[in-house]
Design a protein around this motif. Structure first.
Motif, PDB file in Angstrom:
ATOM      1  N   GLN A  91       0.819  -1.217   0.000  1.00 55.59           N
ATOM      2  CA  GLN A  91       0.000   0.000   0.000  1.00 55.59           C
ATOM      3  C   GLN A  91       0.855   1.270   0.000  1.00 55.59           C
ATOM      4  OE1 GLN A  91      -2.706  -0.092   3.318  1.00 55.59           O
ATOM      5  NE2 GLN A  91      -3.362  -2.173   2.873  1.00 55.59           N
ATOM      6  N   ILE A  92       2.053   1.181   0.561  1.00 57.25           N
ATOM      7  CA  ILE A  92       2.914   2.352   0.686  1.00 57.25           C
ATOM      8  C   ILE A  92       3.458   2.785  -0.674  1.00 57.25           C
ATOM      9  CG2 ILE A  92       5.124   3.123   1.681  1.00 57.25           C
ATOM     10  CD1 ILE A  92       4.212   1.209   4.089  1.00 57.25           C
ATOM     11  N   TYR A  93       3.681   1.818  -1.561  1.00 56.07           N
ATOM     12  CA  TYR A  93       4.217   2.119  -2.892  1.00 56.07           C
ATOM     13  C   TYR A  93       3.122   2.454  -3.908  1.00 56.07           C
ATOM     14  CZ  TYR A  93       8.531   0.045  -1.122  1.00 56.07           C
ATOM     15  OH  TYR A  93       9.650  -0.232  -0.387  1.00 56.07           O
ATOM     16  N   LYS A  94       1.925   2.018  -3.616  1.00 57.61           N
ATOM     17  CA  LYS A  94       0.830   2.104  -4.593  1.00 57.61           C
ATOM     18  C   LYS A  94       0.578   3.496  -5.182  1.00 57.61           C
ATOM     19  CE  LYS A  94      -3.422  -0.359  -5.223  1.00 57.61           C
ATOM     20  NZ  LYS A  94      -4.401  -1.207  -4.608  1.00 57.61           N
ATOM     21  N   PRO A  95       0.658   4.583  -4.411  1.00 56.07           N
ATOM     22  CA  PRO A  95       0.341   5.895  -4.991  1.00 56.07           C
ATOM     23  C   PRO A  95       1.371   6.424  -5.992  1.00 56.07           C
ATOM     24  CG  PRO A  95       0.218   5.965  -2.585  1.00 56.07           C
ATOM     25  CD  PRO A  95       0.837   4.655  -2.961  1.00 56.07           C
ATOM     26  N   PHE A  96       2.512   5.734  -6.128  1.00 58.11           N
ATOM     27  CA  PHE A  96       3.614   6.297  -6.904  1.00 58.11           C
ATOM     28  C   PHE A  96       4.075   5.374  -8.024  1.00 58.11           C
ATOM     29  CE2 PHE A  96       3.999   7.543  -2.404  1.00 58.11           C
ATOM     30  CZ  PHE A  96       3.600   8.862  -2.546  1.00 58.11           C
ATOM     31  N   THR A  97       4.569   5.995  -9.080  1.00 56.72           N
ATOM     32  CA  THR A  97       5.142   5.226 -10.183  1.00 56.72           C
ATOM     33  C   THR A  97       6.586   4.860  -9.835  1.00 56.72           C
ATOM     34  OG1 THR A  97       6.042   7.153 -11.328  1.00 56.72           O
ATOM     35  CG2 THR A  97       3.743   6.513 -11.867  1.00 56.72           C
ATOM     36  N   VAL A  98       7.111   3.902 -10.562  1.00 54.64           N
ATOM     37  CA  VAL A  98       8.517   3.524 -10.407  1.00 54.64           C
ATOM     38  C   VAL A  98       9.407   4.742 -10.667  1.00 54.64           C
ATOM     39  CG1 VAL A  98      10.361   2.114 -11.413  1.00 54.64           C
ATOM     40  CG2 VAL A  98       8.120   1.101 -10.975  1.00 54.64           C
ATOM     41  N   GLU A  99       9.034   5.539 -11.661  1.00 58.29           N
ATOM     42  CA  GLU A  99       9.818   6.720 -12.014  1.00 58.29           C
ATOM     43  C   GLU A  99       9.824   7.759 -10.884  1.00 58.29           C
ATOM     44  OE1 GLU A  99       8.764   4.392 -15.429  1.00 58.29           O
ATOM     45  OE2 GLU A  99       7.408   5.381 -14.019  1.00 58.29           O
ATOM     46  N   GLU A 100       8.688   7.943 -10.231  1.00 63.00           N
ATOM     47  CA  GLU A 100       8.629   8.899  -9.116  1.00 63.00           C
ATOM     48  C   GLU A 100       9.516   8.441  -7.961  1.00 63.00           C
ATOM     49  OE1 GLU A 100       4.214  10.881  -9.252  1.00 63.00           O
ATOM     50  OE2 GLU A 100       4.306   8.727  -8.819  1.00 63.00           O
ATOM     51  N   ILE A 101       9.473   7.161  -7.674  1.00 60.78           N
ATOM     52  CA  ILE A 101      10.315   6.635  -6.592  1.00 60.78           C
ATOM     53  C   ILE A 101      11.785   6.724  -6.988  1.00 60.78           C
ATOM     54  CG2 ILE A 101      10.892   4.567  -5.254  1.00 60.78           C
ATOM     55  CD1 ILE A 101       7.843   3.930  -5.307  1.00 60.78           C
ATOM     56  N   SER A 102      12.105   6.417  -8.246  1.00 59.21           N
ATOM     57  CA  SER A 102      13.497   6.526  -8.713  1.00 59.21           C
ATOM     58  C   SER A 102      13.999   7.962  -8.605  1.00 59.21           C
ATOM     59  CB  SER A 102      13.616   6.047 -10.164  1.00 59.21           C
ATOM     60  OG  SER A 102      13.389   4.662 -10.250  1.00 59.21           O
ATOM     61  N   ALA A 103      13.164   8.918  -8.948  1.00 58.02           N
ATOM     62  CA  ALA A 103      13.558  10.325  -8.850  1.00 58.02           C
ATOM     63  C   ALA A 103      13.841  10.711  -7.395  1.00 58.02           C
ATOM     64  CB  ALA A 103      12.481  11.225  -9.452  1.00 58.02           C
ATOM     65  N   ARG A 104      13.026  10.220  -6.472  1.00 59.87           N
ATOM     66  CA  ARG A 104      13.252  10.518  -5.058  1.00 59.87           C
ATOM     67  C   ARG A 104      14.501   9.806  -4.553  1.00 59.87           C
ATOM     68  NH1 ARG A 104      11.007  13.305  -0.919  1.00 59.87           N
ATOM     69  NH2 ARG A 104      10.388  14.509  -2.727  1.00 59.87           N
ATOM     70  N   ILE A 105      14.743   8.597  -5.034  1.00 61.26           N
ATOM     71  CA  ILE A 105      15.977   7.897  -4.668  1.00 61.26           C
ATOM     72  C   ILE A 105      17.181   8.724  -5.111  1.00 61.26           C
ATOM     73  CG2 ILE A 105      17.425   5.884  -5.211  1.00 61.26           C
ATOM     74  CD1 ILE A 105      14.774   4.231  -5.291  1.00 61.26           C
ATOM     75  N   ALA A 106      17.115   9.253  -6.316  1.00 55.44           N
ATOM     76  CA  ALA A 106      18.217  10.090  -6.814  1.00 55.44           C
ATOM     77  C   ALA A 106      18.473  11.258  -5.865  1.00 55.44           C
ATOM     78  CB  ALA A 106      17.916  10.588  -8.225  1.00 55.44           C
ATOM     79  N   ARG A 107      17.417  11.873  -5.386  1.00 55.49           N
ATOM     80  CA  ARG A 107      17.584  12.994  -4.439  1.00 55.49           C
ATOM     81  C   ARG A 107      18.206  12.520  -3.127  1.00 55.49           C
ATOM     82  NH1 ARG A 107      12.135  16.289  -4.008  1.00 55.49           N
ATOM     83  NH2 ARG A 107      13.287  17.183  -2.269  1.00 55.49           N
ATOM     84  N   LEU A 108      17.793  11.333  -2.670  1.00 49.64           N
ATOM     85  CA  LEU A 108      18.314  10.810  -1.407  1.00 49.64           C
ATOM     86  C   LEU A 108      19.793  10.448  -1.486  1.00 49.64           C
ATOM     87  CD1 LEU A 108      15.348   8.528  -0.245  1.00 49.64           C
ATOM     88  CD2 LEU A 108      16.112  10.659   0.827  1.00 49.64           C
ATOM     89  N   ILE A 109      20.249  10.030  -2.646  1.00 48.20           N
ATOM     90  CA  ILE A 109      21.653   9.614  -2.765  1.00 48.20           C
ATOM     91  C   ILE A 109      22.577  10.733  -3.254  1.00 48.20           C
ATOM     92  CG2 ILE A 109      21.036   7.195  -3.154  1.00 48.20           C
ATOM     93  CD1 ILE A 109      21.871   7.666  -6.131  1.00 48.20           C
ATOM     94  N   THR A 110      22.000  11.902  -3.526  1.00 46.96           N
ATOM     95  CA  THR A 110      22.802  13.018  -4.037  1.00 46.96           C
ATOM     96  C   THR A 110      23.257  13.915  -2.890  1.00 46.96           C
ATOM     97  OG1 THR A 110      21.561  12.989  -6.115  1.00 46.96           O
ATOM     98  CG2 THR A 110      22.804  14.983  -5.612  1.00 46.96           C
ATOM     99  N   PRO A 111      24.573  14.058  -2.716  1.00 50.36           N
ATOM    100  CA  PRO A 111      25.057  14.982  -1.686  1.00 50.36           C
ATOM    101  C   PRO A 111      24.598  16.410  -2.000  1.00 50.36           C
ATOM    102  CG  PRO A 111      26.838  13.592  -2.513  1.00 50.36           C
ATOM    103  CD  PRO A 111      25.652  13.367  -3.405  1.00 50.36           C
ATOM    104  N   PRO A 112      24.354  17.222  -0.991  1.00 48.80           N
ATOM    105  CA  PRO A 112      23.809  18.568  -1.207  1.00 48.80           C
ATOM    106  C   PRO A 112      24.673  19.461  -2.100  1.00 48.80           C
ATOM    107  CG  PRO A 112      24.040  18.095   1.151  1.00 48.80           C
ATOM    108  CD  PRO A 112      24.524  16.903   0.413  1.00 48.80           C
TER     109      PRO A 112
END
Length: 168
Positions: free
Chosen positions: A89-110
């Motif tokens: 249920q936690i993943y359901k509202p989002f596409t794979v691409e949206e999650i990938s984009a957020r992952i990119a933000r999480l792994i990118t140093p400021p």
């Protein structure tokens, strides 16, 4: 791998001055614990899970976390924690691409100047490339036994309760 990407690899690549850094994974996003041999049992360790939680916060949908937690507790009380994978249920509202984009933000140093993106193998292409291998539950959440559902639900309750321990 995530801290190595963020704290070493991306920083080193960014020093070379590229406009873009693209991380390509030959596997789909790992979203669910494995309880059949690989010690991957803490949801908070999965960058895809953390990305989905961040997206829920950004979109004011954190009620989904609370509803999933409540359902897990209800299943636990009725000794049915194995009945379904509530974490889907936690993943359901989002596409794979949206999650990938957020992952990119999480792994990118400021301080990174380059645009960072992450591309994952799709589940469909994984199945095409490995047609005789059905071991995809840590990508899909479709566990081959009820034990998997129990483990993922327990791992989620541990996450919600701030417990840094295994789901099994």
């Amino acid at each position: 791998m995530e801290p190595t990407l963020r704290e070493s690899i991306i920083k080193m690549l960014d020093r070379l001055g590229p406009r873009r850094i693209i991380i390509v994974s030959s596997a789909p996003q790992i979203r669910y614990p494995d309880c059949y041999g690989i010690d991957m049992s803490k949801l908070g360790d999965f960058v895809a899970f953390r990305a989905a939680v961040e997206l829920l916060k950004d979109t004011q949908k954190t009620y989904i976390l609370e509803e999933a937690y409540s359902l897990c507790k209800q299943l636990q009380r009725s000794n049915s924690l194995h009945a379904q994978n509530v974490v889907k249920q936690i993943y359901k509202p989002f596409t794979v691409e949206e999650i990938s984009a957020r992952i990119a933000r999480l792994i990118t140093p400021p301080e990174t100047r380059a645009e960072v993106s992450v591309i994952y193998q799709s589940i469909e292409h994984l199945h095409l490339s490995c047609p005789n291998n059905l071991g995809d539950w840590y990508f899909t959440g479709n566990y081959p036994t009820p034990l998997g559902n129990r483990v993922v639900n327990q791992a989620f309750m541990n996450f919600m309760e701030g417990k840094n321990e295994r789901g099994y």
